[in-house]
Scaffold this motif. Structure first.
Motif, PDB file in Angstrom:
ATOM      1  N   THR A 134       0.846  -1.189   0.000  1.00  0.00           N
ATOM      2  CA  THR A 134       0.000   0.000   0.000  1.00  0.00           C
ATOM      3  C   THR A 134       0.882   1.238   0.000  1.00  0.00           C
ATOM      4  O   THR A 134       1.793   1.357   0.824  1.00  0.00           O
ATOM      5  CB  THR A 134      -0.920   0.004   1.238  1.00  0.00           C
ATOM      6  N   ILE A 135       0.600   2.128  -0.936  1.00  0.00           N
ATOM      7  CA  ILE A 135       1.307   3.406  -1.028  1.00  0.00           C
ATOM      8  C   ILE A 135       0.256   4.501  -1.064  1.00  0.00           C
ATOM      9  O   ILE A 135      -0.621   4.488  -1.925  1.00  0.00           O
ATOM     10  CB  ILE A 135       2.203   3.475  -2.282  1.00  0.00           C
ATOM     11  N   MET A 136       0.338   5.411  -0.127  1.00  0.00           N
ATOM     12  CA  MET A 136      -0.630   6.507   0.007  1.00  0.00           C
ATOM     13  C   MET A 136      -2.075   5.993  -0.027  1.00  0.00           C
ATOM     14  O   MET A 136      -2.934   6.550  -0.688  1.00  0.00           O
ATOM     15  CB  MET A 136      -0.412   7.564  -1.078  1.00  0.00           C
ATOM     16  N   GLY A 137      -2.314   4.892   0.671  1.00  0.00           N
ATOM     17  CA  GLY A 137      -3.664   4.356   0.787  1.00  0.00           C
ATOM     18  C   GLY A 137      -4.161   3.535  -0.384  1.00  0.00           C
ATOM     19  O   GLY A 137      -5.276   3.032  -0.356  1.00  0.00           O
ATOM     20  N   GLN A 138      -3.353   3.380  -1.415  1.00  0.00           N
ATOM     21  CA  GLN A 138      -3.755   2.604  -2.589  1.00  0.00           C
ATOM     22  C   GLN A 138      -2.950   1.313  -2.648  1.00  0.00           C
ATOM     23  O   GLN A 138      -1.733   1.324  -2.466  1.00  0.00           O
ATOM     24  CB  GLN A 138      -3.538   3.413  -3.873  1.00  0.00           C
ATOM     25  N   SER A 139      -3.638   0.199  -2.901  1.00  0.00           N
ATOM     26  CA  SER A 139      -2.976  -1.106  -2.944  1.00  0.00           C
ATOM     27  C   SER A 139      -2.407  -1.397  -4.326  1.00  0.00           C
ATOM     28  O   SER A 139      -3.011  -1.039  -5.344  1.00  0.00           O
ATOM     29  CB  SER A 139      -3.971  -2.214  -2.585  1.00  0.00           C
ATOM     30  N   TYR A 140      -1.260  -2.058  -4.339  1.00  0.00           N
ATOM     31  CA  TYR A 140      -0.593  -2.480  -5.571  1.00  0.00           C
ATOM     32  C   TYR A 140      -0.121  -3.913  -5.390  1.00  0.00           C
ATOM     33  O   TYR A 140       0.325  -4.296  -4.315  1.00  0.00           O
ATOM     34  CB  TYR A 140       0.628  -1.594  -5.866  1.00  0.00           C
ATOM     35  N   LEU A 141      -0.193  -4.699  -6.434  1.00  0.00           N
ATOM     36  CA  LEU A 141       0.333  -6.050  -6.434  1.00  0.00           C
ATOM     37  C   LEU A 141       1.633  -6.017  -7.231  1.00  0.00           C
ATOM     38  O   LEU A 141       1.635  -5.709  -8.427  1.00  0.00           O
ATOM     39  CB  LEU A 141      -0.675  -7.012  -7.074  1.00  0.00           C
ATOM     40  N   LEU A 142       2.752  -6.303  -6.558  1.00  0.00           N
ATOM     41  CA  LEU A 142       4.069  -6.181  -7.178  1.00  0.00           C
ATOM     42  C   LEU A 142       4.766  -7.532  -7.237  1.00  0.00           C
ATOM     43  O   LEU A 142       4.640  -8.348  -6.325  1.00  0.00           O
ATOM     44  CB  LEU A 142       4.952  -5.223  -6.366  1.00  0.00           C
ATOM     45  N   GLY A 143       5.520  -7.744  -8.312  1.00  0.00           N
ATOM     46  CA  GLY A 143       6.366  -8.923  -8.407  1.00  0.00           C
ATOM     47  C   GLY A 143       7.599  -8.736  -7.544  1.00  0.00           C
ATOM     48  O   GLY A 143       8.140  -7.632  -7.448  1.00  0.00           O
ATOM     49  N   CYS A 144       8.025  -9.825  -6.905  1.00  0.00           N
ATOM     50  CA  CYS A 144       9.164  -9.739  -6.010  1.00  0.00           C
ATOM     51  C   CYS A 144       9.965 -11.035  -6.102  1.00  0.00           C
ATOM     52  O   CYS A 144       9.408 -12.126  -5.965  1.00  0.00           O
ATOM     53  CB  CYS A 144       8.668  -9.535  -4.580  1.00  0.00           C
ATOM     54  N   PRO A 145      11.278 -10.963  -6.340  1.00  0.00           N
ATOM     55  CA  PRO A 145      12.084 -12.183  -6.367  1.00  0.00           C
ATOM     56  C   PRO A 145      12.130 -12.830  -4.982  1.00  0.00           C
ATOM     57  O   PRO A 145      12.030 -12.141  -3.964  1.00  0.00           O
ATOM     58  CB  PRO A 145      13.473 -11.702  -6.799  1.00  0.00           C
ATOM     59  N   GLU A 146      12.266 -14.137  -4.956  1.00  0.00           N
ATOM     60  CA  GLU A 146      12.372 -14.855  -3.682  1.00  0.00           C
ATOM     61  C   GLU A 146      13.502 -14.254  -2.850  1.00  0.00           C
ATOM     62  O   GLU A 146      14.586 -13.982  -3.360  1.00  0.00           O
ATOM     63  CB  GLU A 146      12.646 -16.340  -3.923  1.00  0.00           C
ATOM     64  N   GLY A 147      13.221 -14.019  -1.587  1.00  0.00           N
ATOM     65  CA  GLY A 147      14.222 -13.448  -0.697  1.00  0.00           C
ATOM     66  C   GLY A 147      14.297 -11.931  -0.747  1.00  0.00           C
ATOM     67  O   GLY A 147      15.047 -11.321  -0.003  1.00  0.00           O
ATOM     68  N   GLY A 148      13.533 -11.294  -1.632  1.00  0.00           N
ATOM     69  CA  GLY A 148      13.588  -9.841  -1.773  1.00  0.00           C
ATOM     70  C   GLY A 148      12.479  -9.110  -1.048  1.00  0.00           C
ATOM     71  O   GLY A 148      12.326  -7.898  -1.207  1.00  0.00           O
ATOM     72  N   GLU A 149      11.714  -9.820  -0.235  1.00  0.00           N
ATOM     73  CA  GLU A 149      10.559  -9.227   0.429  1.00  0.00           C
ATOM     74  C   GLU A 149      10.944  -8.056   1.348  1.00  0.00           C
ATOM     75  O   GLU A 149      10.280  -7.025   1.345  1.00  0.00           O
ATOM     76  CB  GLU A 149       9.799 -10.283   1.252  1.00  0.00           C
ATOM     77  N   THR A 150      12.002  -8.226   2.103  1.00  0.00           N
ATOM     78  CA  THR A 150      12.424  -7.172   3.035  1.00  0.00           C
ATOM     79  C   THR A 150      12.866  -5.927   2.283  1.00  0.00           C
ATOM     80  O   THR A 150      12.494  -4.808   2.653  1.00  0.00           O
ATOM     81  CB  THR A 150      13.561  -7.678   3.946  1.00  0.00           C
ATOM     82  N   ALA A 151      13.637  -6.112   1.226  1.00  0.00           N
ATOM     83  CA  ALA A 151      14.109  -4.969   0.438  1.00  0.00           C
ATOM     84  C   ALA A 151      12.939  -4.254  -0.235  1.00  0.00           C
ATOM     85  O   ALA A 151      12.892  -3.020  -0.263  1.00  0.00           O
ATOM     86  CB  ALA A 151      15.131  -5.427  -0.606  1.00  0.00           C
ATOM     87  N   LEU A 152      11.989  -5.032  -0.766  1.00  0.00           N
ATOM     88  CA  LEU A 152      10.825  -4.416  -1.411  1.00  0.00           C
ATOM     89  C   LEU A 152       9.990  -3.669  -0.382  1.00  0.00           C
ATOM     90  O   LEU A 152       9.549  -2.543  -0.643  1.00  0.00           O
ATOM     91  CB  LEU A 152       9.982  -5.471  -2.133  1.00  0.00           C
ATOM     92  N   ALA A 153       9.768  -4.260   0.779  1.00  0.00           N
ATOM     93  CA  ALA A 153       8.996  -3.590   1.830  1.00  0.00           C
ATOM     94  C   ALA A 153       9.662  -2.286   2.250  1.00  0.00           C
ATOM     95  O   ALA A 153       8.983  -1.276   2.471  1.00  0.00           O
ATOM     96  CB  ALA A 153       8.817  -4.515   3.028  1.00  0.00           C
ATOM     97  N   SER A 154      10.979  -2.278   2.325  1.00  0.00           N
ATOM     98  CA  SER A 154      11.722  -1.068   2.672  1.00  0.00           C
ATOM     99  C   SER A 154      11.558  -0.006   1.584  1.00  0.00           C
ATOM    100  O   SER A 154      11.351   1.176   1.886  1.00  0.00           O
ATOM    101  CB  SER A 154      13.197  -1.414   2.868  1.00  0.00           C
TER     102      SER A 154
END
Length: 99
Positions: free
Chosen positions: A7-27
């Protein structure tokens, strides 16, 4: 590739993320959300698209400053929104003014 809902500014997005990259993407999502929210909360810009462009420019500016002086860039705040808008307006000319 895994998918993450963010969620960015109250709007949801579905993003592709490589395995193990969840923390970096969340940051990264948290950083983008902070930048966009700060611009929105400053009250100068209302359109989500313009907020996104200014946030992207703020983040790109911060990244560009890192090689020059790592410690100063890491501890400094983002550039002043009004100054950034002025620089963008000058670059775009009168036809593309942001405000």
């Amino acid at each position: 590739m895994k998918q993450m809902e963010v969620t960015i500014m109250g709007q949801s997005y579905l993003l592709g993320c490589p395995e193990g990259g969840e923390t970096a993407l969340a940051s990264a999502v948290a950083q983008v959300d902070r930048e966009m929210s700060a611009i929105r909360d400053a009250g100068k810009v209302k359109a989500r698209e313009r907020i996104a462009v200014l946030a992207a420019l703020n983040l790109a500016y911060q990244l560009a400053e890192v090689p020059r002086d790592t410690t100063a860039a890491a501890s400094s705040a983002s550039p002043d929104v009004d100054a950034l808008i002025k620089r963008l307006d000058e670059a775009l000319g009168h036809d593309g003014q942001l405000l």
